[in-house]
Structure formats: C-alpha cells, structure tokens
Design an enzyme around this catalytic site. Structure first.
Site, PDB file in Angstrom:
ATOM      1  N   GLU A   1      17.135  28.510  51.837  1.00 41.75           N
ATOM      2  CA  GLU A   1      18.386  29.205  52.144  1.00 41.75           C
ATOM      3  C   GLU A   1      18.156  30.310  53.176  1.00 41.75           C
ATOM      4  OE1 GLU A   1      20.167  30.777  48.630  1.00 41.75           O
ATOM      5  OE2 GLU A   1      19.806  28.950  47.463  1.00 41.75           O
TER       6      GLU A   1
ATOM      7  N   ASP B   1       0.720  34.328  43.413  1.00 42.80           N
ATOM      8  CA  ASP B   1      -0.534  34.606  42.721  1.00 42.80           C
ATOM      9  C   ASP B   1      -0.765  33.601  41.592  1.00 42.80           C
ATOM     10  OD1 ASP B   1      -2.780  36.602  42.101  1.00 42.80           O
ATOM     11  OD2 ASP B   1      -1.722  36.512  40.188  1.00 42.80           O
TER      12      ASP B   1
END
Length: 525
Positions: free
Chosen positions: A248, A206
């Site tokens: 990851e 956001d």
C-alpha cells in the site's frame, strides 16, 4: 508528520547501500553520553557524503533497555533517551530530502516485560492469551514446561509467583507473543501502518523465523521435523499479510532469517512475501577464496528462483567487527562462543577488511554497512564491570557478549570523547582517536575515503550477475558490465588481468604492478 511513502516501487532497494545505525552509539546530540536522534540528524551530511541510499535503525522505541532496545514497551513512542516521535519524523523527512530513505526495526517475536499487554497478563487479565503461559512439569510444577533453551543461555521459561511459567526465547524481560492470536497479528499490521504513514520506506524484521510456535509447545527432541518454533509454515501467512500492508505504501522488508536450508530460506522471498533477507553465510565465511566463492554462488542460486536480490553484509550489531574477525591468522570463528584460535593482528585484519569491502560492494544486490565499519573500527575489549549485554550474564560470563562492536563512534580526534558527545555509555578504548572520522576524511588512504569512493563508483558494475574469470588459486576475479573485481587471498602477489584502467584499489600495488596478498582492486575492462 512526514509524508507517507508513495505507493509505488522504483526498485531502489534491489541494489541499495544501506547503513545500519545503532542509535545509542552513533552520535550524542544532548551530551548525556547516549546516542540520540539529534545526534543522527546532525550527522546526516556525513551519511550523505558517504553516499548511502538508506539508513536502517536498530529499535528506537520506548524500552527499559534490558536487551539494547530489542525489549519494546511501546512501538508508537520513541524512547526518551533517544528523543521524541516528532524528532523521529523530522529525521525521516530530513534524510529523505538528502535522498536517504529510512528503515526501522520491528521485533515481532516478543515485547518487553513492561509492555502494557504483559503487565495486564501478569495481573490475570485476558491478555494472558497473547503470550505463552503454561503450568510447569514435575510433581509440584517446579520444572519448566518443556526443554526449550533461551538464545541467551539457560531455560526459555521463567516461573511466576502464582506457579505458572511464561516463554521467552531471549531474556526473561522479553516474553514471547502468541502469534496464533488474531490480536497479535492485527497489532503488528497496525504498527507497520503507523510507521509507513510517517514516511518510513522499509522494515527490518528481527528473528523473523521464530514467531510461530507449535500449539502444544513440545520438547525440541533430536530430529523433530518440523521444528516446534523455527521456520514453521504458518509464518508465511503472517508475511503475506504484511506484504499487503507494505505494498500500500511502496515499502520494503528485510528479514533476519537464519536457516541452513536454501529452499526453505527462499520461501520467505517469494513475490508475495518479504522483499529481501539477510545473507549470513557470506558474513560467517572465513577468509578463504574457495569458500567465499562458494558462498557467493550459493547465495545467488538461492535467490534466483524467486527473483529476489541477494544481500551482503560483513558485520552488524551482533557480530564481532570485521577487522578483528579477519585479523585472526586462521579466521576460525565460532559464532556461538565468539571464540578464536589465534590472537588478532589488526594490520592484517584491516587489509582484509578493505579487500572484503570492495568484494561485497562489487557484488549484485543490496549491501549493508554497519556503523563504524567505514572507519575500520576493531572490536573493543569492554571491562567486565561495564558489560551490559545480557548474553554475558546469562552465559555465566563465558560469552563476552556483543558490546565490543557497539562502542560509541569516534567523530573528532581532538575533542573530548572523540566528538561523540558526553561520556559514552560504553567506554571508548585508548587510541580511538586514530579512527576518528574527521582525521580519516583528510587521509586519502583511509578506510573512510575507500568506502566513499567505492560507494560512488559502485554503479560501474551494472545490474547483471558476476562472470567468474580464470584466476590463480586463492584469487577471486569476476566481471560485471565493463568492470572487474579481483581479490587476492593467496600468499603471494599476482598479476592483474588485462584491463584498460585501474578504478580503485584497497591498497597499493607492488613495485612490479602486481596485486599483493589480502588486497582487492576494481578495474575497467
């Protein structure tokens, strides 16, 4: 806990159809009038039948709801109005079993005034360094520290009883974080890992270009470059660190990046930063063939140097619904005031919304569908005493706010509250049953059936860029792979180009087999 996303990337996100879920208004599973995770879980078969690849959830975290959940008090807890963390984990896992991934919303610019950090800061603790507290200007400190204005109207500062002021680019209940502090950066990286460990496949960021502020918080003087809080270069270090975390887990980002400068916009999409960012020029474009084509060309050109896929969206939780927006004869829309020049023609808006859906779904890249767009919902008029959006109050009542596109969805025409659940937190308009999902599922000509078929057929366009075809003025026509998309935005019917089969039409052709105005078709070459 759901299984973590594998640390591999199969590129699903480069051409995905992603459905935006505004939980509070999607479906109410416990009958209290507020949409919740139980309601979403019950509707997962509907979403699977729609054919979407992923769900993006607006914030479902613990929040006092001063700004629809974008005032987060605890990122590691689900708000009780929506359910529990365990339910969120079940939802993520159950959706994944249906082939649907989950994206969550992160709000890094600010937190709730009820967040533990801000409460400690108000008590005079060292947490003050995690926010922007400043003395005021004027003889007695009675003036805000600078001239910054809130996105919701009025000054971006609130004064405390001790005389200091704190910064909030949005509502006073949303104090801005100090991204120069390492604890703020570490906390957000930990939050990302928390949700990735629960199987979340991606994050929507956001207000992604607003986090970092000039350390001296100078006035926004005309022509200041760089801007003191928009698109500062230090932001890229933040997102490079985030990308390391996402990689990851094989997770992806989409940033809410409102920037007019194409080169600055593209920097966020470099291979070591965000995967994608929202394309707002297409959404804000009027119903005009030349301007839409220019928006498409410019968007693809902006993304090409960094190899990122474009995104296409017609509407979201902050924007007037597509049927209403396109139902204005002049489509002259001011996003600042949500003002139009002419009354809405819903029949016109619906035809154009159907055509726009086929246009967006035929373009290369990622398509976002805001809940209810697949039902052709118009913007709702909310009684003044029921408006909750702080934009309305902060504007002194001149801005109607965003609640009109957040009205709870109609699911079943013959049930109380059209099958949403309990009495909705925002009132559903009279006639809402006409848009109910169960009714549309049985109607071959409905908006819902159009979306389902378009999502199913979308792969016929392949992976390549569009090739524009010769077409009359006011008509968009392009080819991708062995499929064509033709959209007639002119005032008269037009002949279709040579083709071997009609794959899908937004509306019926005329008796001469021509494409009527405000209509789109997909053709096999």
């Amino acid at each position: 806990m759901g299984q973590p996303t594998p640390a591999t990337d199969d590129g699903w996100w480069r051409s995905a159809v992603i459905y935006q879920v505004y939980v509070r208004s999607f479906a109410d599973g416990d009958g209290d009038g507020t949409g919740d995770l139980a309601g979403v879980r019950a509707r997962l078969p509907y979403l699977a039948e729609l054919g979407v690849d992923a769900l993006w959830f607006n914030p479902w975290y613990r929040s006092p709801m001063k700004d629809g959940g974008y005032d987060v008090a605890d990122y590691r807890a689900v708000d009780p109005a929506f359910g529990t963390l365990a339910e969120a984990e079940k939802l993520i896992a159950e959706a994944r079993e249906l082939g649907i991934r989950t994206l969550v919303d992160i709000v890094p610019n600010h937190v709730s005034h009820q967040h533990p950090w801000f409460r400690a800061a108000l008590a005079g603790g060292p947490e003050r360094e995690l926010f922007h507290f400043r003395p005021g200007r004027g003889e007695h400190g009675e003036l805000p520290p600078n001239d910054w204005q809130s996105e919701f109207g009025g000054p971006a500062w609130t004064r405390l009883p001790d005389g200091d002021w704190y910064l909030h680019l949005f509502a006073p209940e949303q104090p801005d974080l100090n991204w120069a502090h390492p604890a703020v950066r570490q906390e957000h990286e930990d939050i990302l890992r928390f949700w990735f460990e629960r199987g979340v496949a991606g994050v929507r960021i956001d207000s992604a270009a607003l986090l970092v502020k000039h350390p001296e918080l100078p006035d926004v003087t005309e022509g200041r470059d760089p801007h003191p809080y928009v698109d500062r270069d230090e932001l890229h270090d933040v997102y490079r660190a985030w990308r390391g975390v996402a990689d990851e887990y094989g997770a992806v980002f989409v940033g809410e990046v409102w920037l007019p400068d194409a080169e600055r916009f593209a920097r966020y999409l470099r291979p070591d930063e965000l995967h994608t960012a929202f394309n707002f020029s297409f959404m804000s474009c009027p119903w005009d063939a030349a301007r839409l084509r220019r928006s498409i060309d410019d968007t693809l050109a902006e993304h090409a140097p960094v190899g990122a896929p474009a995104t296409w969206v017609l509407c979201n939780h902050d924007v007037t619904r597509t049927v209403t927006r396109y139902g204005r004869a002049d489509t002259g829309f001011d996003f600042a005031t949500k003002a139009f020049g002419t009354p809405t023609d819903l029949a016109l808006g619906t035809r154009r919304a159907r055509a726009a859906a086929l246009l967006s779904l035929a373009l290369p890249g990622v398509v976002y569908v805001y809940q209810g767009e697949e039902l052709g919902l118009p913007e709702a008029d909310i009684p003044l005493d029921r408006i909750e959006d702080p934009m309305h109050a902060r504007s002194g009542g001149t801005d109607p706010g965003r609640d009109g596109c957040r009205v709870p969805l109609p699911w079943a025409a013959g049930e109380p509250h059209t099958g949403f659940g309990g009495e909705p937190w925002l009132p559903q308009p009279d006639g809402w049953a006409a848009y109910a999902a169960d009714r549309q599922a049985e109607d071959p000509g409905s908006m819902l059936r159009l979306y389902r078929e378009a999502v199913r057929l979308r792969p016929v366009f392949g992976d390549g860029p569009p090739t524009w075809l010769p077409a009359p003025a006011g008509v968009l026509a392009f080819a991708r792979a062995d499929a064509l998309c033709v959209v007639n935005l002119s005032d008269t019917p037009v002949d279709l180009p040579a083709h071997s089969a009609l794959l899908l039409a937004g509306g019926p052709l005329d008796t001469a087999g021509r494409l009527p105005r405000d209509t789109a078709v997909w053709l096999r070459a």
